[in-house]
Enzyme design. Structure first.
Site, short mmCIF file in Angstrom:
data_model
loop_
_atom_site.label_atom_id
_atom_site.label_comp_id
_atom_site.label_asym_id
_atom_site.label_seq_id
_atom_site.Cartn_x
_atom_site.Cartn_y
_atom_site.Cartn_z
N SER A 1 0.81 -1.22 0.00
CA SER A 1 0.00 0.00 0.00
C SER A 1 0.84 1.27 0.00
O SER A 1 1.49 1.57 -0.97
CB SER A 1 -0.96 -0.03 1.19
OG SER A 1 -1.83 -1.13 1.08
N ASP B 1 9.67 5.35 -10.39
CA ASP B 1 9.24 5.98 -11.64
C ASP B 1 10.08 7.21 -11.98
O ASP B 1 10.35 7.51 -13.15
CB ASP B 1 7.76 6.37 -11.57
CG ASP B 1 6.83 5.21 -11.87
OD1 ASP B 1 7.34 4.06 -12.00
OD2 ASP B 1 5.61 5.43 -11.96
N LYS C 1 -0.84 -4.21 -3.33
CA LYS C 1 -2.15 -3.66 -2.96
C LYS C 1 -2.29 -2.29 -3.60
O LYS C 1 -1.73 -1.31 -3.12
CB LYS C 1 -2.32 -3.57 -1.46
CG LYS C 1 -3.69 -2.99 -1.06
CD LYS C 1 -3.87 -2.97 0.43
CE LYS C 1 -5.25 -2.41 0.78
NZ LYS C 1 -5.35 -0.96 0.49
#
Length: 438
Positions: free
Chosen positions: A295, A306, A320
């Protein structure tokens, strides 16, 4: 900005009070009885009261109906938390409660019994002589020798200044001590310095409203020490508040989106964007993850990966990629409802996929303990098995079965909250992380 407080937790760990009952009053009990199934629910409730043989508990009946409604969704991340558990959850979320100052762990591999995993220097337990490894036997007059951690927590915590009498087992003996309940602050951030001036910060949960302040203080502390190489450990961090995930990621990013949310209508909205701040850490960064990182941990790792801000080392994370909105019910319970999916800055969905690390390394800190079992001998038969050159003595039970589970190894703990204890020699992921720095 989305105003409701949003959760990112991997499983039934605590949440926050958020959306109230009044917001949903447009759907009333009158609407319920307009459908055949709604009428059937009311009909069944009345029939049970009319003809069921044994006494009924209305609260249990309705509690079961609520749980059944949620279970029909077949969604592991939409779940119900009863009023008592919700109260404990809110204490954990606040990051402070009144207790004796210990951390708990299961006393046996089967989850039965509870023992002390660590004793906080600031708590009353350490003043009463409580030690790591002591097993809870009784709290007051109640036998808790086979209870789970949640049951023990409910009995140990209480109002400020009140006292609790606990009988602990230590080795072959037992002792009883009466301790005063005092404020206990949950410290979710630990830090230390590693060889070659490498800083280390471990974040155990985002489910603590004090996390932001604790984490910012740790980062600023590293800056004051002149740290230019930092390891951020998110292993076994199951998530918590989305706002905290955004806050932590923003400590390492200068600009750009951190995470976006997509609702049930397909609308995607950027939830958090990074902004340059005086306390940001701008040096080299390596993030550790394992299969239990979930999460909010994945949001931080996804954003840093990224943007190529950090090297991710370890195992593929839990996966998740959905967020819950907590609904406070009028009975004191709470329902956490999956309301959004979240996306990384590059639009990646990680639900059931996880974050794939840049450098894959297995987590070697807690090996699965050796276990064996057998049957087919007479009850009471004594057996001796040699394991790693050492004899292990077993006794068959009344059914002629026997089993053995080796004690699990755990990292040493410290009484100083916020101080991390690590062992590079036995931690393959951490050792690899150190090798990433130039």
């Amino acid at each position: 900005m989305i105003r409701n407080r949003i959760l990112l937790v991997s499983g039934a760990i605590a949440a926050t009070a958020a959306v109230g009952y009044a917001q949903f009053e447009s759907y009333s009990t009158t609407d319920l009885t307009k459908t055949a199934n709604g009428k059937s629910l009311v009909q069944l409730f009345g029939a049970l009261h009319q003809i069921y043989l044994r006494p009924l508990d209305d609260n249990k009946l309705l509690d079961g109906a609520i749980k059944g409604m949620i279970a029909s969704l077949n969604d592991e991340f939409t779940y119900y938390v009863d009023a008592e558990a919700n109260k404990t959850d809110q204490e954990a979320l606040a990051g402070e409660f009144f207790g004796i100052g210990v951390q708990l762990i299961a006393a046996s591999p089967d989850g039965k019994g509870v023992k002390v995993d660590s004793v906080f220097k600031q708590g009353t337990a350490i003043k009463g002589g409580v030690q790591t490894g002591d097993v809870f036997l009784k709290i007051g007059d109640k036998d808790v020798s086979t209870s789970n951690s949640n049951d023990v927590v409910k009995l140990v915590r209480g109002t400020k200044g009140s006292k609790v009498t606990i009988t602990f087992g230590r080795g072959d003996s037992a002792y009883t001590v009466t301790l005063e309940r005092a404020p206990v602050v949950i410290v979710s951030v630990e830090q230390t310095m590693l060889p070659n001036d490498v800083g280390y910060i471990a974040l155990s949960t985002f489910y603590n409203e004090k996390v932001n302040d604790q984490f910012a203080a740790a980062v600023q502390g590293m800056e004051k020490k002149g740290v230019k190489k930092l390891v951020l450990d998110l292993r076994d961090n199951g998530g918590g508040l989305l706002t905290s995930g955004v806050f932590v990621a923003d400590q390492f990013l200068q600009k750009g989106p951190i995470v976006s949310l997509r609702d049930n209508k397909g609308k995607t909205q950027v939830y958090g964007e990074a902004k340059p701040q005086p306390g940001d850490y701008t040096g080299q960064l390596v993030v550790l993850m394992n299969k239990n990182s979930a999460s909010a941990s994945e949001i931080v790792a996804g954003a840093l990966q990224d943007t190529k801000r950090a090297t991710i080392v370890g195992e593929t994370s839990f996966g998740k990629g959905v967020a819950q909105t907590p609904i406070q019910l009028v009975n004191g319970a709470q329902v956490r409802i999956v309301a959004n999916e979240w996306l990384t800055p590059l639009g990646r969905q990680i639900q059931k996929k996880g974050i794939t690390p840049d450098v894959k390394v297995a987590d070697t800190r807690n090996q699965v303990p050796l276990n064996l079992s057998g049957s087919g001998v007479k009850a009471g038969t004594k057996l001796s098995v040699t394991i790693d050159g050492k004899p292990v003595n077993l006794v068959a039970d009344k059914d002629g079965k026997f089993n053995y589970i080796a004690p699990s190894t755990r990292a040493p703990r410290t009484v100083d909250q916020g101080v991390a204890v690590v062992d590079v020699a036995t931690d393959a992921e951490l050792k690899s992380a150190l090798g990433q720095f130039k």
